[in-house]
Design a protein around this motif. Structure first.
Motif, short mmCIF file in Angstrom:
data_model
loop_
_atom_site.label_atom_id
_atom_site.label_comp_id
_atom_site.label_asym_id
_atom_site.label_seq_id
_atom_site.Cartn_x
_atom_site.Cartn_y
_atom_site.Cartn_z
N LEU A 206 35.77 40.45 49.24
CA LEU A 206 35.36 40.23 48.18
C LEU A 206 35.09 40.84 47.39
O LEU A 206 35.78 40.53 46.32
CB LEU A 206 34.81 39.33 48.80
CG LEU A 206 34.55 37.71 47.75
CD1 LEU A 206 35.37 36.83 47.61
CD2 LEU A 206 32.59 37.43 48.86
N ALA A 207 34.32 41.87 47.23
CA ALA A 207 34.33 43.07 45.87
C ALA A 207 35.50 43.12 45.39
O ALA A 207 35.48 43.18 44.20
CB ALA A 207 33.60 43.73 46.65
N ALA A 208 36.40 43.56 46.66
CA ALA A 208 37.65 44.49 46.35
C ALA A 208 38.44 42.81 45.42
O ALA A 208 39.56 43.36 44.57
CB ALA A 208 38.69 44.58 47.07
N LEU A 209 38.70 41.38 45.07
CA LEU A 209 38.55 40.98 44.77
C LEU A 209 38.39 40.65 43.28
O LEU A 209 39.04 40.42 42.10
CB LEU A 209 39.16 39.21 45.09
CG LEU A 209 39.75 38.04 44.65
CD1 LEU A 209 40.99 38.20 44.66
CD2 LEU A 209 39.13 37.11 45.80
N LEU A 210 36.75 40.76 43.34
CA LEU A 210 36.48 40.42 42.10
C LEU A 210 36.50 41.38 41.09
O LEU A 210 36.25 40.94 40.17
CB LEU A 210 34.98 40.72 42.16
CG LEU A 210 33.82 40.88 41.21
CD1 LEU A 210 33.58 39.16 40.12
CD2 LEU A 210 32.25 40.38 42.07
N HIS A 211 37.07 42.72 41.62
CA HIS A 211 37.16 43.78 40.77
C HIS A 211 38.46 43.41 40.36
O HIS A 211 38.80 44.22 38.80
CB HIS A 211 37.21 45.33 41.66
CG HIS A 211 35.51 45.37 41.24
ND1 HIS A 211 34.35 45.79 40.82
CD2 HIS A 211 34.40 45.96 42.67
CE1 HIS A 211 33.51 46.18 41.04
NE2 HIS A 211 33.50 46.58 42.61
N ARG A 212 39.16 43.35 40.64
CA ARG A 212 41.02 43.07 40.80
C ARG A 212 40.48 41.61 39.06
O ARG A 212 40.94 41.83 38.46
CB ARG A 212 41.64 42.60 41.98
CG ARG A 212 43.04 42.36 41.75
CD ARG A 212 43.40 41.97 42.18
NE ARG A 212 44.89 41.86 42.29
CZ ARG A 212 45.83 42.19 41.27
NH1 ARG A 212 46.17 42.97 41.29
NH2 ARG A 212 47.46 41.40 41.41
N LEU A 213 40.02 40.64 39.66
CA LEU A 213 39.68 39.40 38.88
C LEU A 213 39.04 39.76 37.20
O LEU A 213 39.67 39.67 36.79
CB LEU A 213 38.79 38.08 39.26
CG LEU A 213 39.08 37.54 40.28
CD1 LEU A 213 38.43 36.66 41.20
CD2 LEU A 213 40.69 36.76 39.85
N ILE A 214 38.37 41.06 37.24
CA ILE A 214 38.09 41.36 36.17
C ILE A 214 39.21 42.59 35.57
O ILE A 214 39.25 42.17 34.31
CB ILE A 214 36.58 42.14 36.20
CG1 ILE A 214 35.41 41.24 37.10
CG2 ILE A 214 35.88 43.19 35.32
CD1 ILE A 214 34.05 41.96 37.17
N ALA A 215 39.30 43.45 36.29
CA ALA A 215 40.57 44.09 35.61
C ALA A 215 42.07 43.57 35.13
O ALA A 215 42.44 43.75 33.71
CB ALA A 215 41.29 45.34 36.48
N VAL A 216 41.64 42.26 35.33
CA VAL A 216 42.94 41.29 35.26
C VAL A 216 42.43 40.70 33.55
O VAL A 216 43.08 41.16 32.56
CB VAL A 216 43.89 39.99 35.51
CG1 VAL A 216 43.65 39.30 35.03
CG2 VAL A 216 44.26 41.18 36.99
N SER A 217 40.93 40.33 33.95
CA SER A 217 40.71 39.93 32.28
C SER A 217 40.42 41.05 31.57
O SER A 217 40.85 40.61 30.65
CB SER A 217 38.99 39.33 32.85
OG SER A 217 38.53 39.15 32.30
N LEU A 218 40.12 41.82 31.61
CA LEU A 218 40.06 42.76 30.90
C LEU A 218 41.90 43.34 29.92
O LEU A 218 42.08 43.54 29.67
CB LEU A 218 39.93 44.10 31.38
CG LEU A 218 37.87 44.47 30.91
CD1 LEU A 218 37.91 45.44 32.52
CD2 LEU A 218 37.73 44.73 29.92
#
Length: 85
Positions: free
Chosen positions: A58-70
């Motif tokens: 779940l943490a990896a998914l959160l970091h991926r979502l943040i990376a996409v947002s950035l």
């Protein structure tokens, strides 16, 4: 802009803000002002670290979502800068 607010961008539901400061520990460079009733969630560094320890997928998914947002923000900023040149 001489102490006055300047709208840089309008954002919608589900937007991430403050993520650069969260990842770099740098001071935030902007304020967020809502103009409609809103629910704001805060993810603290300790909450993210706990998520990484307990639910790494779940943490990896959160970091991926943040990376996409950035990435989307950088793409938009680059387009804006290109228009100015």
């Amino acid at each position: 802009a001489d102490g006055q607010s300047v709208r840089v961008r309008s954002m919608g539901s589900g937007a991430f803000v403050g993520e650069i400061a969260a990842y770099t520990s740098a001071p935030r460079t902007a304020d967020v002002i809502v103009d409609v009733p809103s629910v704001i969630y805060v993810l603290t560094e300790s909450t993210i670290r706990a998520l990484e320890a307990r639910k790494s997928d779940l943490a990896a998914l959160l970091h991926r979502l943040i990376a996409v947002s950035l990435a989307e923000k950088i793409t938009r900023t680059n387009a804006t800068l290109k228009e100015l040149v």
